[in-house]
Scaffold this motif. Structure first.
Motif, mmCIF file in Angstrom:
data_model
loop_
_atom_site.group_PDB
_atom_site.id
_atom_site.type_symbol
_atom_site.label_atom_id
_atom_site.label_comp_id
_atom_site.label_asym_id
_atom_site.label_seq_id
_atom_site.Cartn_x
_atom_site.Cartn_y
_atom_site.Cartn_z
ATOM 1 N N ALA A 1 1.204 -1.432 -0.130
ATOM 2 C CA ALA A 1 -0.026 0.354 0.330
ATOM 3 C C ALA A 1 0.847 1.360 -0.556
ATOM 4 O O ALA A 1 0.141 2.875 -0.939
ATOM 5 C CB ALA A 1 -1.026 -0.116 1.227
ATOM 6 N N CYS A 2 1.687 1.404 0.794
ATOM 7 C CA CYS A 2 2.428 2.569 0.735
ATOM 8 C C CYS A 2 3.154 2.593 -0.811
ATOM 9 O O CYS A 2 4.042 3.369 -0.951
ATOM 10 C CB CYS A 2 3.985 2.458 2.600
ATOM 11 S SG CYS A 2 5.155 0.886 1.501
ATOM 12 N N THR B 1 -1.007 7.327 -1.983
ATOM 13 C CA THR B 1 -1.238 7.097 -1.118
ATOM 14 C C THR B 1 -0.687 8.051 -0.342
ATOM 15 O O THR B 1 -0.736 8.984 0.445
ATOM 16 C CB THR B 1 -0.885 5.419 0.299
ATOM 17 O OG1 THR B 1 -1.712 4.344 -0.392
ATOM 18 C CG2 THR B 1 -0.925 4.976 0.934
#
Length: 115
Positions: free
Chosen positions: A80-81, A86
């Protein structure tokens, strides 16, 4: 394993800013709720600690800025990062929180205009 992304610094800076503005925001909130009296003027017990809380707020905002802009995370692909959306969302939240916190920090200078 999750990595620190600046979220903790933002939360800490919010708490420090609330502490820094508590002496003036508290009476203002009470007045806005319709609670009044001469005792409201004596709600300044936190005033001596205000410079300490202001320093903490600025320190934690600086740490969050450092994590988001100066030392970007090295994330493995597919996490996700690693998604640029994000990072954009985190930076946008950072600037919104920073604006709100700076607003809280200047309330004591403008609060006397309201009561």
């Amino acid at each position: 394993m999750t990595q620190f992304t600046g979220k903790g610094s933002l939360i800490a800076s919010v708490l420090a800013a609330i502490g820094a503005s508590l002496c003036c925001v508290g009476p203002l909130v009470l007045l806005a709720l319709g609670i009044s009296g001469s005792w409201i003027g004596s709600l300044t017990a936190m005033e001596p600690y205000r410079p300490f809380f202001i320093g903490l707020t600025l320190l934690f905002l600086g740490l969050a800025f450092r994590k988001l802009y100066l030392k970007p995370l090295a994330c493995p692909a597919g996490t996700a990062c690693a998604d640029p959306h994000t990072t954009t969302r985190q930076r946008r939240i950072f600037w919104i929180v920073t604006g709100l916190l700076l607003g809280l920090l200047v309330v004591p200078w403008f609060a006397p205009l309201f009561y």
